[in-house]
Design a protein around this motif. Structure first.
Motif, PDB file in Angstrom:
ATOM      1  N   ALA A   1      12.955   6.242 -20.408  1.00 23.57           N
ATOM      2  CA  ALA A   1      11.817   5.697 -21.141  1.00 23.57           C
ATOM      3  C   ALA A   1      10.571   5.653 -20.262  1.00 23.57           C
ATOM      4  CB  ALA A   1      12.152   4.302 -21.653  1.00 23.57           C
ATOM      5  N   GLU A   2      10.739   5.243 -19.016  1.00 25.58           N
ATOM      6  CA  GLU A   2       9.599   5.183 -18.102  1.00 25.58           C
ATOM      7  C   GLU A   2       9.045   6.578 -17.825  1.00 25.58           C
ATOM      8  OE1 GLU A   2      12.123   1.559 -17.356  1.00 25.58           O
ATOM      9  OE2 GLU A   2      12.462   3.688 -17.763  1.00 25.58           O
ATOM     10  N   VAL A   3       9.935   7.542 -17.674  1.00 29.09           N
ATOM     11  CA  VAL A   3       9.500   8.912 -17.425  1.00 29.09           C
ATOM     12  C   VAL A   3       8.687   9.441 -18.607  1.00 29.09           C
ATOM     13  CG1 VAL A   3      10.331  11.298 -17.234  1.00 29.09           C
ATOM     14  CG2 VAL A   3      11.336   9.497 -15.805  1.00 29.09           C
TER      15      VAL A   3
ATOM     16  N   ALA B   1      11.864   2.105  -4.991  1.00 26.19           N
ATOM     17  CA  ALA B   1      12.896   1.575  -4.096  1.00 26.19           C
ATOM     18  C   ALA B   1      14.182   2.380  -4.154  1.00 26.19           C
ATOM     19  CB  ALA B   1      13.180   0.114  -4.440  1.00 26.19           C
ATOM     20  N   ASP B   2      14.441   3.027  -5.276  1.00 27.16           N
ATOM     21  CA  ASP B   2      15.650   3.834  -5.414  1.00 27.16           C
ATOM     22  C   ASP B   2      15.613   5.087  -4.554  1.00 27.16           C
ATOM     23  OD1 ASP B   2      17.474   2.513  -6.997  1.00 27.16           O
ATOM     24  OD2 ASP B   2      16.622   3.216  -8.880  1.00 27.16           O
ATOM     25  N   THR B   3      14.411   5.590  -4.247  1.00 22.38           N
ATOM     26  CA  THR B   3      14.318   6.904  -3.605  1.00 22.38           C
ATOM     27  C   THR B   3      13.512   6.904  -2.319  1.00 22.38           C
ATOM     28  OG1 THR B   3      12.409   7.413  -5.020  1.00 22.38           O
ATOM     29  CG2 THR B   3      14.574   8.148  -5.788  1.00 22.38           C
TER      30      THR B   3
ATOM     31  N   ALA C   1       2.415   2.932 -14.223  1.00 26.55           N
ATOM     32  CA  ALA C   1       3.616   2.834 -15.057  1.00 26.55           C
ATOM     33  C   ALA C   1       4.897   3.128 -14.278  1.00 26.55           C
ATOM     34  CB  ALA C   1       3.506   3.784 -16.246  1.00 26.55           C
ATOM     35  N   VAL C   2       4.780   3.578 -13.043  1.00 26.45           N
ATOM     36  CA  VAL C   2       5.965   3.835 -12.216  1.00 26.45           C
ATOM     37  C   VAL C   2       6.518   2.490 -11.733  1.00 26.45           C
ATOM     38  CG1 VAL C   2       6.850   4.892 -10.100  1.00 26.45           C
ATOM     39  CG2 VAL C   2       5.099   6.075 -11.462  1.00 26.45           C
ATOM     40  N   PRO C   3       7.743   2.148 -12.087  1.00 25.59           N
ATOM     41  CA  PRO C   3       8.292   0.842 -11.680  1.00 25.59           C
ATOM     42  C   PRO C   3       8.541   0.759 -10.177  1.00 25.59           C
ATOM     43  CG  PRO C   3       9.569   1.831 -13.483  1.00 25.59           C
ATOM     44  CD  PRO C   3       8.675   2.896 -12.943  1.00 25.59           C
ATOM     45  N   ASP C   4       8.393  -0.447  -9.642  1.00 25.58           N
ATOM     46  CA  ASP C   4       8.701  -0.652  -8.223  1.00 25.58           C
ATOM     47  C   ASP C   4      10.139  -0.245  -7.925  1.00 25.58           C
ATOM     48  OD1 ASP C   4       6.167  -1.641  -7.928  1.00 25.58           O
ATOM     49  OD2 ASP C   4       6.777  -3.748  -7.698  1.00 25.58           O
ATOM     50  N   GLU C   5      11.045  -0.521  -8.876  1.00 23.47           N
ATOM     51  CA  GLU C   5      12.464  -0.211  -8.662  1.00 23.47           C
ATOM     52  C   GLU C   5      12.688   1.291  -8.500  1.00 23.47           C
ATOM     53  OE1 GLU C   5      11.895  -4.027 -10.661  1.00 23.47           O
ATOM     54  OE2 GLU C   5      11.248  -1.985 -11.139  1.00 23.47           O
TER      55      GLU C   5
ATOM     56  N   PRO D   1       0.802  -1.223   0.000  1.00 25.06           N
ATOM     57  CA  PRO D   1       0.000   0.000   0.000  1.00 25.06           C
ATOM     58  C   PRO D   1       0.841   1.282   0.000  1.00 25.06           C
ATOM     59  CG  PRO D   1      -0.884  -1.577   1.569  1.00 25.06           C
ATOM     60  CD  PRO D   1       0.437  -2.109   1.131  1.00 25.06           C
ATOM     61  N   ALA D   2       1.937   1.283   0.752  1.00 24.61           N
ATOM     62  CA  ALA D   2       2.800   2.467   0.787  1.00 24.61           C
ATOM     63  C   ALA D   2       3.470   2.693  -0.553  1.00 24.61           C
ATOM     64  CB  ALA D   2       3.838   2.332   1.898  1.00 24.61           C
ATOM     65  N   VAL D   3       3.907   1.622  -1.201  1.00 23.26           N
ATOM     66  CA  VAL D   3       4.519   1.747  -2.525  1.00 23.26           C
ATOM     67  C   VAL D   3       3.508   2.289  -3.523  1.00 23.26           C
ATOM     68  CG1 VAL D   3       5.521   0.454  -4.441  1.00 23.26           C
ATOM     69  CG2 VAL D   3       6.244  -0.049  -2.099  1.00 23.26           C
TER      70      VAL D   3
END
Length: 346
Positions: A273-275, A300-302, A293-297, A238-240
Motif C-alpha cells: 500500500a505504501e509503495v 529501518a528494514d533496509t 510517504a516513505v515510512p520510517d520502518e 537527517p540521514a533517514v
C-alpha cells in the motif's frame, strides 16, 4: 562482516574526491570497492583508474548491465581488469530493466533469466579458455548465422590468457527466480534492499538454486553482498530523511508502471500500500510528498542508521542472517574512517 565501498554510477559529472575515498577505504580495512552504471558513466573505467592506486581491495562491478556489452566483450573487460589488478576483479552482472534495455541499448528485455544464463555461460567459456567459444542458444548465438550474416563467423578463444578461470561472477537479483538463478550459476548474490526480516525467505530462494543439478556452489562457498546505507550518528533524523528521498526515487521513478522491480521488493516486505502511494505521488511530480510517504520502518528494514552501539548490533544481526559483505556508500573520507573504526574487531 566484510565491507565494500559502493561508489555507484556518476551523475551529471564525475564525483569529486572518489580517488581519495578508494585509497582511504583500502587503508581503513575495507575488503572491496564497487562501481555501477546506468545510462551515463560505465563501471569498468573508474575501477581501472581509481583501482590503480590500490594494492589489496577487490575491484567489483555492482553492476554492469548485460545489454551494454556482448558476453564476449564483457569477458574481455573482466579479464583485462583482472590482469591489471593482479587478480582482484569481481564481475557483478545485472539485467537492468525494460526502459533502459529497450530504450537505451536498443535490445529486447524479454526472457531475462534465459539471457542471463547464456551470458554467464559464454563469459565462463572465455575465462576458461579451454576451447573456442560457442553458444547455440537463441539470445547470444556464437558463431552468429542469423539475418545479415555473411557466413564467415569463426569460433575463437581469447588471445590473452585469462589470469583466472574462476574469476568471481556475482549476479544482481531481486525476485525469487533471479535469486535462485544466482545460487545455481554464480558465485555470489548482489542484493539490493536486503532486509534481515526476510532472511528465511531469501535462504529458501537460494536453496532452490543450490539444489539444482550442476549448481556451481553450496551455500558455504557463496557470497551474499547486500547494499546497505550504514551511518554512524547520534542524530539519525537527517540521514533517514535523505534515505527517504532516494527510496522515493527508486520506488516511484525507477522502472515502468506495472514493472518496477525495486517496488516489488518492498511489496514483498509488506509495504504494498505504501509503495502504491509513493508511486502515485512521484508520478504526479510531488517528489517531496512521495519521500514523506516513505515510512520510517521501511528505512529501518533496509538501512543501519544510529549510534555506534546500535550499528554494531545491527551489523552483527545482518551477518548472522546470512550477509557476508555490506556494500556501503560514504560521502567523505571521514565517514569511511568512522565506519571502519566502529566495526573494527580486536
Amino acid at each position: 562482516m566484510r565491507l565494500g565501498l559502493q561508489l555507484g554510477y556518476w551523475g551529471a559529472a564525475p564525483p569529486a574526491g572518489a580517488g581519495e575515498l578508494v585509497v582511504e577505504a583500502e587503508r581503513a580495512g575495507f575488503d572491496a570497492v564497487f562501481t555501477a552504471e546506468s545510462w551515463g558513466s560505465d563501471a569498468f573505467t573508474p575501477l581501472a583508474w581509481w583501482g590503480a592506486r590500490t594494492e589489496r581491495v577487490l575491484l567489483g562491478t555492482s553492476v554492469v548491465q548485460l545489454s551494454a556489452r556482448t558476453p564476449a566483450a564483457c569477458a574481455m573487460h573482466a579479464l583485462t581488469l583482472d590482469h591489471l589488478s593482479g587478480g582482484r576483479a569481481v564481475l557483478g552482472l545485472g539485467v537492468s530493466g525494460p526502459q533502459v534495455v529497450e530504450g537505451w541499448y536498443g535490445g529486447p528485455f524479454g526472457k531475462p533469466l534465459a539471457r542471463t544464463r547464456e551470458y554467464v555461460s559464454i563469459v565462463r567459456q572465455v575465462l576458461a579458455r579451454q576451447a573456442p567459444v560457442r553458444n547455440d542458444g537463441p539470445h547470444h548465438p556464437l558463431p552468429y548465422t542469423g539475418p545479415g550474416s555473411v557466413g564467415l563467423g569463426k569460433s575463437l578463444r581469447p588471445i590473452t590468457h585469462p589470469l583466472r578461470a574462476d574469476l568471481p561472477v556475482w549476479l544482481g537479483a531481486e525476485g525469487p527466480r533471479n535469486v535462485a538463478l544466482a545460487a545455481e550459476i554464480a558465485d555470489g548474490w548482489l542484493a539490493v534492499y536486503w532486509s534481515p526480516r526476510l532472511a528465511a525467505t531469501y535462504e529458501e530462494w537460494l536453496a532452490e538454486g543450490f539444489a539444482r543439478p550442476g549448481a556451481r556452489r553450496t551455500r558455504d562457498g557463496f557470497t551474499v553482498a547486500a547494499s546497505c546505507q550504514v551511518v554512524v550518528t547520534d542524530d539519525p533524523a537527517p540521514a533517514v530523511a535523505g534515505m527517504k528521498q532516494t527510496m522515493a526515487l527508486y520506488l516511484g521513478g525507477m522502472g515502468a508502471p506495472g514493472m518496477n522491480f525495486h517496488a516489488d521488493v518492498f511489496a514483498r516486505m509488506g509495504y504494498a500500500a505504501e509503495v502504491a502511494e509513493i508511486a502515485a505521488l512521484f508520478a504526479e511530480g510531488r517528489r517531496d510528498a512521495a519521500a514523506a510517504a516513505v515510512p520510517d520502518e521501511l528505512v529501518a528494514d533496509t538501512a543501519i542508521i544510529g549510534p555506534a552501539g546500535h550499528v554494531r548490533e545491527e551489523v552483527a544481526r545482518w551477518e548472522k542472517a546470512g550477509v557476508g559483505m555490506l556494500l556501503v556508500g560514504c560521502a567523505d573520507v571521514g565517514q569511511v574512517r568512522t565506519l571502519a573504526d566502529t566495526l573494527a574487531t580486536e
